[in-house]
Each structure stands twice: as C-alpha cells, then as structure tokens.
Design an enzyme around this catalytic site. Structure first.
Site, PDB file in Angstrom:
ATOM      1  N   LYS A  14      -4.280   8.033   4.822  1.00 17.74           N
ATOM      2  CA  LYS A  14      -3.909   7.454   6.126  1.00 17.74           C
ATOM      3  C   LYS A  14      -2.404   7.218   6.162  1.00 17.74           C
ATOM      4  O   LYS A  14      -1.756   7.179   5.107  1.00 17.74           O
ATOM      5  CB  LYS A  14      -4.652   6.144   6.312  1.00 17.74           C
TER       6      LYS A  14
ATOM      7  N   TYR B  76      29.168  -4.862  11.080  1.00 16.42           N
ATOM      8  CA  TYR B  76      28.853  -5.678  12.261  1.00 16.42           C
ATOM      9  C   TYR B  76      28.916  -7.167  11.970  1.00 16.42           C
ATOM     10  O   TYR B  76      28.475  -7.606  10.897  1.00 16.42           O
ATOM     11  CB  TYR B  76      27.426  -5.371  12.743  1.00 16.42           C
TER      12      TYR B  76
HETATM   13  C1  LIG Z   1      -5.909   1.584   2.624  1.00 20.17           C
HETATM   14  C2  LIG Z   1      -7.243   1.317   2.180  1.00 20.17           C
HETATM   15  C3  LIG Z   1      -7.602   1.498   0.837  1.00 20.17           C
HETATM   16  C4  LIG Z   1      -6.633   1.846  -0.240  1.00 20.17           C
HETATM   17  O1  LIG Z   1      -5.934   0.711  -0.652  1.00 20.17           O
HETATM   18  P1  LIG Z   1      -4.920   0.745  -1.883  1.00 20.17           P
HETATM   19  O2  LIG Z   1      -4.625  -0.649  -2.148  1.00 20.17           O
HETATM   20  O3  LIG Z   1      -3.740   1.499  -1.387  1.00 20.17           O
HETATM   21  O4  LIG Z   1      -5.606   1.446  -2.955  1.00 20.17           O
HETATM   22  C5  LIG Z   1      -8.920   1.356   0.503  1.00 20.17           C
HETATM   23  N1  LIG Z   1      -9.841   1.020   1.421  1.00 20.17           N
HETATM   24  C6  LIG Z   1      -9.531   0.805   2.716  1.00 20.17           C
HETATM   25  C7  LIG Z   1     -10.598   0.442   3.663  1.00 20.17           C
HETATM   26  C8  LIG Z   1      -8.221   0.934   3.139  1.00 20.17           C
HETATM   27  O5  LIG Z   1      -7.914   0.717   4.417  1.00 20.17           O
END
Ligand SMILES: *Cc1c(COP(=O)(O)O)cnc(C)c1O
Length: 818
Positions: free
Chosen positions: A487, A712
């Site tokens: 994702k 700035y």
């Molecule tokens: C993003 C996510 C993960 C992975 O989490 P990490 O801490 O990056 O391993 C696992 N499960 C769900 C539902 C997530 O949204």
C-alpha cells in the site's frame, strides 16, 4: 530414459537451475531444485515442451502424474537423484578433476569479486582464463562456474563464499585450487558463526590442497592463518604480505598521492623490489585487493613488463544494475557488469520483469572475449533471437561489421552518434536493456533516455530487500505464508517494482489500500493475489475484472458484495476483517454470531482469509493487550471457520509481531516496514539490512560572515564566520520542515552536517564549516548511510512510516542490484 540412482553422466553441454535462463534447450540439462518456497520440478513439463531433453530430478518429488507422463517422453534423459544440488556439486568435481589447469581460488569477507576480475584483467594477455561469472560463489554458483572449464583454458579463477559452517568442505573439491588468495577478512556474514576464528578456519578449508596462499598479515589474520594452516595444510607456502611489518614474506610499499599511486613489492631477505607498478586507484581497500592480485600474477610467472602493461586495464569493478524510469514511459535497465557472453546471459532474463513492455536492446561491441569475431556475433545473435526483441541498437565497429546476423538492428559508430541520430526518440513504452563496454560510455545514452538526471533520488536496493525477505522466510518457516504490504506505493519505495521483486520471490499475497493501486499492479504484470483494504461499493465491477479481493469489514459492505455476487451470478473471494482492539475497521467481537448467520446465507462468497490488526505489537508495555488481541482473534476465527465448514487463512501479525509474538503468525503474516530493514527489535536490527537510501546533492556553497543570516525569516544566525551548503531538497520533497534549525543532519563525504535556518520548499541549507574539502555537486545522504530512517524520524518527531511515505513523487526512484 529414466535413470534411477545411477551415476549421472550428463549428455548436455549446458546446465541450468533456472527455468528462465535456458538458451540452448536441446543441449541443456535442467537441475530441478527445491527451495523453501520454490520448486524447480514445477517447470519440467513446460521445459520439455520447449525442447529440454535432460533433467535431474529429486526422488522425493518424482512421483504422480508428471513421473507417469515422463515415461513416454522420447529422447529424454531423466536422472532421479537424492539431492539435485549435491549431484551438481559432484559432477562439477568430476569435471574439475578431468582438467589439469592451474586454478586460483579466492575467498574472504570483502573484495572476492573485485580480486577475481582484477586478476583476470592482469592475466588475460598470457592465459586463456575461465572465471566465475559475476559473483557466482555459492554452493550453486561455484559448481556452475567450474562447469565452464573447457579444453582451451589455461588458467581458472574462482571465488568461493560461504554463509554456514561446513560449506567450504563441499566447495574445495570442486575448485581444487593450486593457488589461494584470502582477501580482506572482516565481519560480513558472521551471524551463523560462533566466533571469528571459526569463520577463518572454515574459510581456510578452501586451501587444504593449495601450494601457495596469499594473504595480508593484519591483526585479524596473523598469526591466526599461520597457526590454522599448520593443521590444515602444513606444506602450503604462506605468502603473507604487509605494508608495515618487514618480517612477513613480502613487504609492500604503497605511495598514495592524489591520482596516481605507486606500489612496490620486495621479498623478505632480498634487497631489490621484484615488482613496481603505478595505478589510478587511491583508496586503501582497492590497493589491498590489487596487491593480492599483483603478487598472484607474479607467482603465475608474469613479468614486470607484462604486469605493468596489464595494470592499465584495472578499473573499479562495477556490479551495479540500475533500474531507472525513462522518458516516454520507457523503463531502463542499465547493467554495467562485463559485456561478455556470460554477462549477457545473466542480463537477458531481466527483460522478464517487464513482460508488458516491448523489448529493446542497446549493446556495444564485446571486447576481449577471446572468441573469433564472426562466431562471437553469431552467438550473441542466437542468444538475442530467443528474446523477441523488437529493436536492437548496436554501437561500435565490430557489431556494425556483423550486423547481418541480427534482425531489426541499427548500428552506430559511437554512443554519441546514436544519441545524435535522434533514433532513440522513437522509443516509448519499452523496456530498454543497456549493456555497453565501459569504453563506449553508455552514460551518454542513459542520460538521453532517463527522465530526470542530477536530482534528489531514493535508491532502493533490491538485493538487501531480497535478503530481508529471506530472513522472514526462514523465520516463519514453510508453513506460514507471507503477505507483502505494498500500500501507499509500497511505503514510498514504488509499488510496481517492489511487487515485482516480491512476486519473483514467490510471495503468496499482496495488499494495497485502494482499488486503483491494485489496478496499477495488474497493469504492470502482477498476477499474485491482491487484497484491497478499502474497497468501495462502486468499484466492485473494477475489482472483479482485475481479480482484486476486497477486505470486508462491516455488514453494509458484506450485504453489498453479496448482492453484487448474486446479481452477476459470480463467486467472489473476500477477506473478513475483525476488530480485536485497534478500533479502526472490522467486525466487533460481539458481532461474530450475526456475521456467521449472514455468511451462512451467502454460499457464493468465498472467505479466503480472516484477519485482524494489532495496535501495539512493537511495544512490550502493551504485551498483555496484544496477547488479548491474539486470543480474541483466534477464538473468533475458530468460530467463523467452524461455521463455514472450511478453514480460511488466518492472519494478524504485522512486521513487529512476526518477531515479537511468534504465536501470532498463524497461516500468514503481513510484512510491511521491516522489509526495508526498519525495525525496533534488537535481534532484527542485527539481521536485517538497509534497503532505502535518500540522496540529494550540494547545489551551491557560500561563505557566511559573522552576523549574517541564512534563509527565510532570518532564522539561521551566524555568530562566527562560516560556510554553508545549499542542498536540493525541501519540504515539498518530504524533508519535513521540523528538521530545520539544526534538528536534521545530512551526511556529506562521511561527515554529518546540521541544517541551518528553516527548511524551504525545494531546498535547505546546512552548516559545512567543518568540511573544507566539500565541493558543489557532492552527494548529501538524507538517510540510509550513517543516518538511519529511525533517527531521522525521531529528529522530525515522527515515525519511519511517515518519513518513507512522505517522500514525494517527484523524487526519482532508482532500483539497484549489486
Ligand atoms: C500497513 C499494515 C500492515 C503492515 O504493517 P507494518 O508495521 O508495516 O508491518 C499490516 N496490516 C495492516 C492491516 C496494515 O494496514
């Protein structure tokens, strides 16, 4: 013909363990190897159809339909053995013993490949050399390399690397070296070894039968090597060298001045130097590697003149493979490793990563291959033909002379003339593999094709990513699947590329947040199952047509997907999300019964998996809470599975939980951030490797006088005269504004430089008063070198996730394989 338990006598000339790397199917023996998550036996039938007629298969996997079918295959030899790899090692050993050529074996922690390539460069004018391709030094790489020995060869140079004890004993008889080089001995791969000295002992097993062993006498190696060799091989002549200790066999004198370095070698008890060379290397590690090679070349009988003539060809060995985004939706693969036949064979399978694009090859003349010209280009054309390449651009006079062997080729005298011809502008939506000898300066072509040149870039090391994935593979074992969380553009690393590498490593599932992210993956050749965490009812059509599987987290979604499936008369795969304490998405524990009743009415829905998410798996203070979540999940999943009458995959563990709560691994784990080597767990910190490096560069250097201000709001104050560098990164790139006024550090030439003043949109300024040698154009590392993502995140008062996903899309992503 099926041979059961018979000594294998291969009929084929070539060997392959990789079904994708077979170039002469009718003359190749395929060794089916079973890995943790990969089984070569799966490819046997399709390889038979492609013309492969010789297979080495494992007894344990050779039964059932395939074994039955294979009985009727004509002209096919099938050798049924206990383990394919051991068989491979054994036949490589027999092959080796049938040749009497001198062989040099190289091992050590660092510099093996460099030494091998440099020794080759030094000796190739005098010998017909066979050597390991790339860094083929493993239990498989070594036998494959040795299998390359042919009658015409007069010298072999092979490297051997090991990761576990016991391995060198298997490699030694395959290489059976007469000469040995022990390169720099440091800490690499030390995880599986008890003690440093065990590691050294293990490596020295390679020299059980050598006549001469070259090593640098350092505090790591001396007197340990002498003592160990006294036991392992007391008749071996030890050629220890040192730049400080004149009592060693050879005293080496290095003079390092700016560009040209001078090296002199003198044997103990002799007053004259026996070798003196000049070279363009000037770092200590390179000079150490070169010294090994020069001494070895001398002991191979090369004269001072021959060595000096050859040393001009010594250049840093580049093994880099860069995947870059090109203009017009092209994808570039820039492979700077040797362009000889072996190098090309290793590079061509890279096309497979971009099946959806048309294939284009840009190659230069192949230099110094030792093969007669027409024959060489015939062979190249043959290799290339099997790849369905739509267009070839050849650079150089040789390839021009031999263009009749190729289809669809244009040739050019130089890289410049190719760029100037304008022909490259025809290329779009292609995957372009560039393989040019250094002399042809393919950088010019890469520059013309690359989207953005000198700029802030995120380097993604696919090699270390692979290493980290393997770490988790081994940790969770065969029975547990891995879901790769890609994702948010795979946490900023680039969803398509990361998904590709995960897919090629056989990851079982991928997860995206939104449907569009899933579609992007499908449009780029990803066929691995994909779960979508936030499905929209309006998108069900899109989801089903792209085979994306929704996560269902409440009753309204459940009803909607049920109606959709009835209406279209389709079975649909779904994932059920339970809320065990995160309080975000998911069915509550008190809704499980109702959920079961509903599901009971929806037989056309197929529950592929049940999942929940842990709220604090990284934090031991919440251990009790986490254990409670796991228990709730287990109970609810059990109730649902009982009611369904089949068992979906259960998964709850995110990265941190995989290590911290082994009992949470169930059927599958969801691997996210730790894939990139980011972890708070001390065991993991030692085992994982860094994947992401964010770099920018120095745009300008300025002197600042006492009392002047920087940037700035005039926030950067100078109480003394000083010097600043302006860097090409700002908050619009993801370099958080909270990192201003000294909170953030950059690594420039190995030195840490704090920010001065506030961070601007596209730039920021750092204090470089303590770095007199700094120059405009210098690289500035944001994280990935001395500064870890976690450290930077802390400085910005956030977490690594936000730093990673906050790197804006205008930052160029570069994918690297070492
Ligand atoms: C993003 C996510 C993960 C992975 O989490 P990490 O801490 O990056 O391993 C696992 N499960 C769900 C539902 C997530 O949204």
């Amino acid at each position: 013909m099926i041979y059961l338990n018979e000594p294998v006598q291969l009929k084929s000339t070539y060997i392959s363990l990789d079904s994708r790397q077979i170039y002469e199917p009718t003359d190749t023996a395929f060794f089916a190897v079973r890995g943790l998550h990969h089984d070569g036996h799966q490819f046997i039938e399709s390889l038979y159809q492609k013309g492969v007629r010789e297979f080495i298969v494992e007894k344990i996997a050779w039964h059932g339909l395939l074994a039955e079918k294979a009985k009727s295959w004509s002209n096919t030899s099938i050798w049924v053995v206990t383990t394919s790899i051991e068989t491979l090692q054994h036949i490589a050993h027999l092959h080796r013993t049938s040749f009497g050529l001198p062989v040099v074996a190289i091992t050590g922690s660092n510099g093996k490949t460099t030494c091998k390539e440099w020794l080759f460069t030094l000796t190739k004018s005098k010998f017909q050399v066979v050597r390991s391709p790339k860094s083929f030094n493993s239990q498989i790489g070594v036998p494959l390399s040795v299998w390359g020995i042919k009658n015409q060869h007069t010298l072999g140079i092979f490297e051997a690397g090991i990761s576990k004890s016991g391995e060198m004993n298997r490699l030694e008889p395959i290489i059976r070296p007469e000469f040995g080089i022990l390169t720099h001995f440091g800490k690499a791969h030390s995880k599986n070894f008890e003690k440093e000295s065990d590691k050294l002992l293990e490596k020295l097993q390679l020299f059980r039968h050598t006549k001469k062993l070259i090593y640098r006498a350092s505090s790591n190696t001396d007197p340990a090597v002498k003592e160990a060799m006294q036991v392992i091989n007391p008749t071996c002549e030890l050629i220890s060298w040192s730049t400080t200790d004149p009592t060693q066999s050879i005293y080496v004198y290095w003079k390092i001045t700016g560009k040209i370095s001078q090296l002199k070698f003198q044997k103990r008890n002799q007053s004259e130097t026996f070798l003196s060379v000049k070279c363009a290397l000037h770092d200590v590690a390179s000079l150490e590697n070169l010294s090994h090679c020069l001494i070895q070349a001398h002991f191979l009988g090369m004269t001072n003149e021959e060595i000096n003539a050859a040393v001009i060809g010594i250049k840093p060995v580049s093994m880099r493979l860069e995947f870059k985004e090109g203009v017009r939706n092209n994808q570039l693969i820039d492979d700077s490793y040797n362009n000889d036949l072996d190098g090309l064979k290793l590079a061509l399978p890279l096309f497979k990563r971009y099946e959806e694009k048309s294939k284009v090859l840009i190659i230069s003349d192949f230099l110094e291959t030792g093969i007669e010209e027409a024959d060489l280009y015939k062979q190249i054309a043959q290799l290339v033909k099997q790849q369905k390449i739509v267009k070839i651009y050849g650079v150089g006079a040789q390839i021009e002379r031999n263009k009749q062997f190729f289809n669809e080729i244009n040739t050019y005298a130089t890289a410049e003339s190719l760029v100037e011809s304008g022909d490259l502008t025809d290329l779009h939506d292609s995957v372009i593999l560039l393989k040019g000898a250094r002399k042809f300066a393919f950088e010019k072509i890469v520059n013309a094709l690359e989207t953005k040149t000198h700029c802030t870039q995120l380097e993604i090391n696919l090699e270390t990513l692979h290493h980290n994935l393997n770490y988790y593979r081994n940790l969770v074992g065969k029975e547990t699947k891995i879901m790769g969380m890609v994702k948010a553009q795979a946490y900023g690393a680039g969803a398509v590329e990361i998904a590709k590498i995960l897919q090629s490593q056989g990851i079982e599932y991928l997860t995206v947040a939104y449907t569009d992210e899933g579609i992007q993956l499908r449009n780029n050749g990803i066929y691995t199952p994909i779960m979508v965490m936030n499905p929209q009812v309006e998108e069900f059509d899109k989801m089903t047509s792209y085979a994306l599987e929704p996560e269902i987290y409440n009753f309204s979604l459940l009803k909607a997907i049920d109606e959709y499936s009835n209406h279209h008369n389709k079975n649909i795969k779904i994932h059920l999300k339970l809320d065990t304490g995160m309080k975000r998405l998911g069915f509550e524990m008190n809704e499980i019964e109702e959920l079961n009743d509903e599901l009971n009415q929806m037989p056309q829905l197929w529950v592929v998996s049940i999942l929940s998410h842990l709220a604090a798996s990284e934090n031991p203070t919440h251990k009790e809470f986490t254990l409670h979540q796991i228990k709730q999940f287990e109970d609810a999943s059990q109730a649902i599975s009982n009611r369904l009458g089949y068992k979906p995959l259960w998964h709850i563990a995110n990265s941190a939980a995989i290590q911290n709560y082994p009992q949470s691994r169930f059927d599958m784990v969801r691997l996210g951030i730790s894939m990139y080597g980011v972890s708070g767990n001390s065991i993991e910190k030692k085992s994982l490797e860094n994947v992401l490096t964010l770099k920018t560069y120095v745009s300008q250097i300025k002197n600042v006088l006492k009392g002047e201000t920087v940037g700035y709001g005039r926030i950067g104050q100078f109480k003394e005269d000083g010097k600043i560098a302006t860097l090409a990164i700002g908050y619009a790139d993801g370099y958080n504004r909270s990192l201003g006024i000294g909170a953030g550090l950059f690594e420039i030439r190995g030195t840490l430089c704090p920010t001065v003043g506030s961070i601007c949109m596209d730039m920021c300024m750092v204090d470089v008063n303590h770095l007199p040698e700094i120059q405009e154009g210098d690289e500035a590392i944001v994280f990935g070198g001395k500064i870890q993502i976690g450290t930077l995140a802390k400085a910005a008062q956030t977490i690594p996730y936000e730093i990673m996903t906050g790197i804006s899309s205008r930052v160029k992503r570069i994918y690297i394989r070492e």
